[in-house]
Motif scaffolding. Structure first.
Motif, PDB file in Angstrom:
ATOM      1  N   GLY A 156     -16.798 -21.194  -1.708  1.00 38.77           N
ATOM      2  CA  GLY A 156     -15.484 -22.159  -2.405  1.00 38.77           C
ATOM      3  C   GLY A 156     -14.919 -22.431  -0.924  1.00 38.77           C
ATOM      4  O   GLY A 156     -13.745 -23.010  -1.198  1.00 38.77           O
ATOM      5  N   THR A 157     -15.208 -22.360   0.074  1.00 36.14           N
ATOM      6  CA  THR A 157     -14.304 -22.719   1.175  1.00 36.14           C
ATOM      7  C   THR A 157     -14.366 -24.206   1.560  1.00 36.14           C
ATOM      8  O   THR A 157     -15.787 -24.957   1.341  1.00 36.14           O
ATOM      9  CB  THR A 157     -14.964 -22.035   2.639  1.00 36.14           C
ATOM     10  N   LYS A 158     -13.501 -24.851   1.648  1.00 34.29           N
ATOM     11  CA  LYS A 158     -13.233 -26.370   1.908  1.00 34.29           C
ATOM     12  C   LYS A 158     -12.809 -26.728   3.525  1.00 34.29           C
ATOM     13  O   LYS A 158     -13.141 -27.887   3.713  1.00 34.29           O
ATOM     14  CB  LYS A 158     -12.298 -26.842   0.891  1.00 34.29           C
ATOM     15  N   ALA A 159     -12.396 -25.831   4.126  1.00 37.76           N
ATOM     16  CA  ALA A 159     -12.117 -25.941   5.790  1.00 37.76           C
ATOM     17  C   ALA A 159     -12.129 -24.697   6.619  1.00 37.76           C
ATOM     18  O   ALA A 159     -11.706 -23.644   5.788  1.00 37.76           O
ATOM     19  CB  ALA A 159     -10.627 -26.711   5.560  1.00 37.76           C
TER      20      ALA A 159
ATOM     21  N   PRO B  41     -11.542 -18.153  -8.909  1.00 33.01           N
ATOM     22  CA  PRO B  41     -12.574 -18.950  -8.928  1.00 33.01           C
ATOM     23  C   PRO B  41     -12.530 -20.414  -8.802  1.00 33.01           C
ATOM     24  O   PRO B  41     -13.417 -21.081  -8.384  1.00 33.01           O
ATOM     25  CB  PRO B  41     -13.191 -18.530 -10.117  1.00 33.01           C
ATOM     26  N   ASP B  42     -11.290 -20.903  -9.269  1.00 35.23           N
ATOM     27  CA  ASP B  42     -11.256 -22.465  -9.093  1.00 35.23           C
ATOM     28  C   ASP B  42     -10.170 -22.933  -8.155  1.00 35.23           C
ATOM     29  O   ASP B  42      -9.537 -23.992  -7.983  1.00 35.23           O
ATOM     30  CB  ASP B  42     -10.551 -22.856 -10.609  1.00 35.23           C
ATOM     31  N   GLU B  43     -10.108 -21.904  -7.107  1.00 37.24           N
ATOM     32  CA  GLU B  43      -8.826 -22.454  -6.140  1.00 37.24           C
ATOM     33  C   GLU B  43      -9.670 -22.561  -4.607  1.00 37.24           C
ATOM     34  O   GLU B  43     -10.181 -21.422  -4.328  1.00 37.24           O
ATOM     35  CB  GLU B  43      -7.648 -21.289  -5.999  1.00 37.24           C
ATOM     36  N   PRO B  44      -9.760 -23.435  -4.036  1.00 32.34           N
ATOM     37  CA  PRO B  44     -10.495 -23.855  -2.713  1.00 32.34           C
ATOM     38  C   PRO B  44      -9.914 -22.638  -1.742  1.00 32.34           C
ATOM     39  O   PRO B  44      -8.705 -22.505  -1.660  1.00 32.34           O
ATOM     40  CB  PRO B  44     -10.475 -25.015  -2.361  1.00 32.34           C
ATOM     41  N   LEU B  45     -10.742 -22.228  -0.836  1.00 27.96           N
ATOM     42  CA  LEU B  45     -10.339 -21.161   0.395  1.00 27.96           C
ATOM     43  C   LEU B  45     -10.186 -22.166   1.676  1.00 27.96           C
ATOM     44  O   LEU B  45     -11.207 -23.080   1.863  1.00 27.96           O
ATOM     45  CB  LEU B  45     -11.481 -20.291   0.464  1.00 27.96           C
TER      46      LEU B  45
ATOM     47  N   GLY C 292      -6.510 -35.487 -16.282  1.00 30.02           N
ATOM     48  CA  GLY C 292      -7.336 -35.363 -15.230  1.00 30.02           C
ATOM     49  C   GLY C 292      -6.395 -34.959 -14.098  1.00 30.02           C
ATOM     50  O   GLY C 292      -6.585 -34.356 -13.030  1.00 30.02           O
ATOM     51  N   LEU C 293      -5.551 -36.038 -13.973  1.00 33.83           N
ATOM     52  CA  LEU C 293      -4.631 -36.347 -12.658  1.00 33.83           C
ATOM     53  C   LEU C 293      -3.526 -35.001 -12.665  1.00 33.83           C
ATOM     54  O   LEU C 293      -3.425 -34.570 -11.607  1.00 33.83           O
ATOM     55  CB  LEU C 293      -3.840 -37.568 -12.572  1.00 33.83           C
ATOM     56  N   ILE C 294      -3.313 -34.729 -13.800  1.00 28.68           N
ATOM     57  CA  ILE C 294      -2.388 -33.679 -13.664  1.00 28.68           C
ATOM     58  C   ILE C 294      -3.040 -32.350 -13.305  1.00 28.68           C
ATOM     59  O   ILE C 294      -2.543 -31.359 -12.537  1.00 28.68           O
ATOM     60  CB  ILE C 294      -1.601 -33.302 -15.110  1.00 28.68           C
ATOM     61  N   SER C 295      -4.133 -32.072 -13.853  1.00 31.43           N
ATOM     62  CA  SER C 295      -5.053 -30.717 -13.365  1.00 31.43           C
ATOM     63  C   SER C 295      -5.584 -30.930 -12.117  1.00 31.43           C
ATOM     64  O   SER C 295      -5.500 -29.738 -11.360  1.00 31.43           O
ATOM     65  CB  SER C 295      -6.366 -30.822 -14.488  1.00 31.43           C
ATOM     66  N   PHE C 296      -5.803 -32.037 -11.701  1.00 26.40           N
ATOM     67  CA  PHE C 296      -6.489 -32.059 -10.210  1.00 26.40           C
ATOM     68  C   PHE C 296      -4.933 -31.846  -9.175  1.00 26.40           C
ATOM     69  O   PHE C 296      -5.246 -30.971  -8.245  1.00 26.40           O
ATOM     70  CB  PHE C 296      -6.719 -33.362  -9.973  1.00 26.40           C
ATOM     71  N   SER C 297      -3.782 -31.986  -9.530  1.00 33.57           N
ATOM     72  CA  SER C 297      -2.583 -32.097  -8.469  1.00 33.57           C
ATOM     73  C   SER C 297      -2.203 -30.642  -8.784  1.00 33.57           C
ATOM     74  O   SER C 297      -1.492 -30.097  -7.913  1.00 33.57           O
ATOM     75  CB  SER C 297      -1.604 -32.875  -9.015  1.00 33.57           C
ATOM     76  N   ALA C 298      -2.511 -29.730  -9.726  1.00 37.72           N
ATOM     77  CA  ALA C 298      -1.820 -28.853  -9.928  1.00 37.72           C
ATOM     78  C   ALA C 298      -2.979 -27.497  -9.208  1.00 37.72           C
ATOM     79  O   ALA C 298      -2.531 -26.269  -9.048  1.00 37.72           O
ATOM     80  CB  ALA C 298      -1.847 -28.306 -11.481  1.00 37.72           C
ATOM     81  N   ARG C 299      -4.287 -28.128  -8.861  1.00 33.61           N
ATOM     82  CA  ARG C 299      -4.984 -26.871  -8.539  1.00 33.61           C
ATOM     83  C   ARG C 299      -4.492 -26.524  -7.039  1.00 33.61           C
ATOM     84  O   ARG C 299      -4.133 -27.306  -6.148  1.00 33.61           O
ATOM     85  CB  ARG C 299      -6.536 -27.538  -8.147  1.00 33.61           C
ATOM     86  N   ALA C 300      -4.207 -25.086  -6.784  1.00 33.89           N
ATOM     87  CA  ALA C 300      -3.809 -24.734  -5.745  1.00 33.89           C
ATOM     88  C   ALA C 300      -4.969 -24.317  -4.735  1.00 33.89           C
ATOM     89  O   ALA C 300      -6.076 -24.261  -4.949  1.00 33.89           O
ATOM     90  CB  ALA C 300      -2.862 -23.382  -6.063  1.00 33.89           C
ATOM     91  N   ASP C 301      -4.532 -24.024  -3.287  1.00 34.58           N
ATOM     92  CA  ASP C 301      -5.349 -23.629  -2.119  1.00 34.58           C
ATOM     93  C   ASP C 301      -5.010 -22.264  -2.039  1.00 34.58           C
ATOM     94  O   ASP C 301      -3.733 -21.744  -2.172  1.00 34.58           O
ATOM     95  CB  ASP C 301      -5.336 -24.885  -1.066  1.00 34.58           C
ATOM     96  N   VAL C 302      -6.064 -21.671  -1.131  1.00 37.14           N
ATOM     97  CA  VAL C 302      -5.809 -20.126  -0.564  1.00 37.14           C
ATOM     98  C   VAL C 302      -6.212 -20.198   0.566  1.00 37.14           C
ATOM     99  O   VAL C 302      -7.294 -20.518   0.687  1.00 37.14           O
ATOM    100  CB  VAL C 302      -6.506 -19.145  -1.663  1.00 37.14           C
ATOM    101  N   ALA C 303      -5.154 -20.005   1.507  1.00 39.09           N
ATOM    102  CA  ALA C 303      -5.653 -19.633   2.894  1.00 39.09           C
ATOM    103  C   ALA C 303      -5.771 -18.439   3.342  1.00 39.09           C
ATOM    104  O   ALA C 303      -5.171 -17.428   2.641  1.00 39.09           O
ATOM    105  CB  ALA C 303      -4.505 -20.331   3.655  1.00 39.09           C
ATOM    106  N   VAL C 304      -6.838 -18.079   4.104  1.00 43.37           N
ATOM    107  CA  VAL C 304      -7.218 -16.702   4.520  1.00 43.37           C
ATOM    108  C   VAL C 304      -7.042 -16.624   5.946  1.00 43.37           C
ATOM    109  O   VAL C 304      -7.864 -17.429   6.800  1.00 43.37           O
ATOM    110  CB  VAL C 304      -8.472 -16.153   4.097  1.00 43.37           C
ATOM    111  N   LEU C 305      -6.221 -15.553   6.559  1.00 39.77           N
ATOM    112  CA  LEU C 305      -5.795 -15.595   7.887  1.00 39.77           C
ATOM    113  C   LEU C 305      -6.404 -14.414   8.592  1.00 39.77           C
ATOM    114  O   LEU C 305      -6.285 -13.408   8.457  1.00 39.77           O
ATOM    115  CB  LEU C 305      -4.410 -15.694   8.161  1.00 39.77           C
ATOM    116  N   VAL C 306      -7.295 -14.781   9.684  1.00 43.12           N
ATOM    117  CA  VAL C 306      -8.302 -14.037  10.431  1.00 43.12           C
ATOM    118  C   VAL C 306      -7.761 -13.796  11.703  1.00 43.12           C
ATOM    119  O   VAL C 306      -7.807 -14.659  12.528  1.00 43.12           O
ATOM    120  CB  VAL C 306      -9.747 -14.362  10.366  1.00 43.12           C
ATOM    121  N   HIS C 307      -7.437 -12.372  12.147  1.00 41.85           N
ATOM    122  CA  HIS C 307      -6.977 -12.179  13.610  1.00 41.85           C
ATOM    123  C   HIS C 307      -7.788 -12.181  14.506  1.00 41.85           C
ATOM    124  O   HIS C 307      -9.113 -12.081  14.047  1.00 41.85           O
ATOM    125  CB  HIS C 307      -5.903 -10.932  13.299  1.00 41.85           C
TER     126      HIS C 307
END
Length: 265
Positions: free
Chosen positions: A129-132, A102-106, A11-26
């Motif tokens: 799926g946005t977290k911030a 689908p599993d990567e927070p925005l 569970g710890l490995i899976s959690f740390s491996a999850r990546a984030d995706v940033a979307v840059l809006v001009h």
């Protein structure tokens, strides 16, 4: 017991491996290339964020060979169009990203008017799926510069022709931007910002990057209080605020600050 320890470690490995995706809006009169020209994408790449592609109204232009778990997309929006039009286009792009990953927070990042566009998409449920949400120099409460631009181009015939002759392309650009400029006027009953600022906002993290300017009052386009989402009626006390003493335009310092914020989320 061994099985329980194994499951905990997995569970710890899976959690740390999850990546984030940033979307840059001009922002207004910007483009997807604004982030590259300002030096921000180069800084992000150095800090472990790999460019994954450019979204346009016509579809995704992917960039191959990403070496980092954390990725970012830039988007190309019609910046002279009303905020609602841009937000709907952005929502479609975000939903495509969510289907692809689908599993990567925005994490949404918006500069200037792009921050308002991203916030509207978030409020209207178009950013799954946005977290911030991180905004840089965004006019959340509007700006009098939009009012001034509208006033300068609200001319009857034949005065409009005279101004067009002497002002040239700039006059035409502002006249073609009335939709977005109306949406960025200071909030008052009946306009977009008044409505948006009183809607329920999702339970995500909000971060306001505020330009203080030379005297602490804001930059040349947007006052500091308007850039701080804590002054939005629906968000009082919910936004973290970072203050930078620079002008309105994107710059490499934003890249360093943005990388720091992204890597802390």
């Amino acid at each position: 017991m061994k099985r329980l320890i194994y499951l905990m470690l997995w569970g710890l490995i899976s959690f740390s491996a999850r990546a984030d995706v940033a979307v840059l809006v001009h922002g207004y009169l910007g483009s997807a290339a604004s982030w590259e020209r300002s030096g921000i994408t180069a800084v992000l790449s150095q800090q472990g964020w790999q460019p994954a592609g450019v979204f346009t109204p016509g579809g995704l232009i992917p960039l191959q060979g990403a070496q980092s778990d954390n990725r970012f997309y830039t988007v190309e929006l019609p910046s002279q169009a009303p905020i609602g039009v841009q937000a709907r286009l952005l929502s479609g792009m975000l939903q495509t990203i969510e289907r692809r990953q689908p599993d990567e927070p925005l994490i949404l990042v918006g500069h200037s008017a792009g921050g308002v566009v991203a916030r509207l998409a978030l409020v209207e449920g178009g950013a799954p799926g946005t977290k911030a949400l991180i905004t840089l120099a965004s006019p959340h409460l509007g700006t009098l510069r939009a009012v001034e631009a509208l006033d300068e181009t609200d001319d009857p015939f034949p005065i409009c022709l005279i101004k067009d002759f002497f002002a040239g392309d700039l006059y035409d650009v502002v006249r073609d931007s009335w939709g977005v400029l109306l949406d960025l006027t200071p909030e008052r009953p009946g306009n977009l910002l008044f409505w948006l600022n009183r809607q329920v906002h999702p339970d995500v993290k909000f971060i306001s990057v505020v330009r203080s300017g030379p005297v602490g009052m804001g930059d040349e386009l947007v006052p500091a209080y308007s850039q701080d989402m804590n002054h939005v009626a629906a968000l009082q006390g919910r936004s973290e605020t970072r203050v930078t003493p620079v002008s309105h335009s994107l710059n490499p310092m934003d890249g360093s600050l943005l990388a720091e914020i992204l890597n802390s989320l």
